[in-house]
Design a protein around this motif. Sequence first.
Motif, mmCIF file in Angstrom:
data_model
loop_
_atom_site.group_PDB
_atom_site.id
_atom_site.type_symbol
_atom_site.label_atom_id
_atom_site.label_comp_id
_atom_site.label_asym_id
_atom_site.label_seq_id
_atom_site.Cartn_x
_atom_site.Cartn_y
_atom_site.Cartn_z
ATOM 1 N N ALA A 1 0.839 -1.200 0.000
ATOM 2 C CA ALA A 1 0.000 0.000 0.000
ATOM 3 C C ALA A 1 0.878 1.256 0.000
ATOM 4 O O ALA A 1 0.522 2.262 -0.629
ATOM 5 N N LEU A 2 2.032 1.200 0.672
ATOM 6 C CA LEU A 2 2.947 2.335 0.700
ATOM 7 C C LEU A 2 3.395 2.706 -0.703
ATOM 8 O O LEU A 2 3.315 3.867 -1.111
ATOM 9 N N PHE A 3 3.884 1.719 -1.469
ATOM 10 C CA PHE A 3 4.348 2.001 -2.830
ATOM 11 C C PHE A 3 3.201 2.527 -3.684
ATOM 12 O O PHE A 3 3.361 3.515 -4.414
ATOM 13 N N LYS A 4 2.057 1.878 -3.613
ATOM 14 C CA LYS A 4 0.917 2.296 -4.440
ATOM 15 C C LYS A 4 0.520 3.733 -4.135
ATOM 16 O O LYS A 4 0.194 4.504 -5.041
ATOM 17 N N ASP A 5 0.571 4.118 -2.859
ATOM 18 C CA ASP A 5 0.248 5.487 -2.466
ATOM 19 C C ASP A 5 1.288 6.471 -3.004
ATOM 20 O O ASP A 5 0.946 7.471 -3.631
ATOM 21 N N VAL A 6 2.567 6.172 -2.776
ATOM 22 C CA VAL A 6 3.636 7.066 -3.221
ATOM 23 C C VAL A 6 3.643 7.189 -4.743
ATOM 24 O O VAL A 6 3.745 8.289 -5.293
ATOM 25 N N TRP A 7 3.525 6.059 -5.442
ATOM 26 C CA TRP A 7 3.575 6.081 -6.910
ATOM 27 C C TRP A 7 2.385 6.838 -7.489
ATOM 28 O O TRP A 7 2.545 7.623 -8.426
ATOM 29 N N ALA A 8 1.202 6.644 -6.919
ATOM 30 C CA ALA A 8 0.008 7.345 -7.415
ATOM 31 C C ALA A 8 0.161 8.857 -7.270
ATOM 32 O O ALA A 8 -0.221 9.617 -8.166
ATOM 33 N N LYS A 9 0.740 9.291 -6.154
ATOM 34 C CA LYS A 9 0.931 10.728 -5.924
ATOM 35 C C LYS A 9 2.045 11.299 -6.789
ATOM 36 O O LYS A 9 2.008 12.471 -7.158
ATOM 37 N N THR A 10 3.043 10.499 -7.110
ATOM 38 C CA THR A 10 4.231 10.974 -7.817
ATOM 39 C C THR A 10 4.060 10.967 -9.333
ATOM 40 O O THR A 10 4.451 11.925 -10.007
ATOM 41 N N LYS A 11 3.480 9.923 -9.876
ATOM 42 C CA LYS A 11 3.466 9.755 -11.339
ATOM 43 C C LYS A 11 2.698 10.845 -12.080
ATOM 44 O O LYS A 11 2.971 11.104 -13.243
#
Length: 98
Positions: free
Chosen positions: A69-79
């Motif tokens: 969930a951490l990666f999915k959250d960070v990637w969604a906000k960053t991409k």
Amino acid sequence: MFVRIVKMSFHQKHIPTFLSIFEEKKEFIRGSKGCQLLELYQDKNNPDIFFTYSYWNEEQDLENYRNSALFKDVWAKTKVFFNDKPAAWSVDKKVSLQ
């Protein structure tokens, strides 16, 4: 151990937001099981380009992080801030002199 290198290029106006997200999440990313090191670099000639270097004990550790969930959250906000397609490499470190 292996190294994951990710190259990201951002619209200049979004760099402060990206840096804020990274600052907020970096300890959590580094604390992921199997992550031994996390570094962020900014290109000297093109300040829109950033690289992350992370060292992982095993490929499965990276995969577990990438499915978290951490990666999915960070990637969604960053991409959403990218101005070019990101690129990633998984490499084995052969030599390191310090």
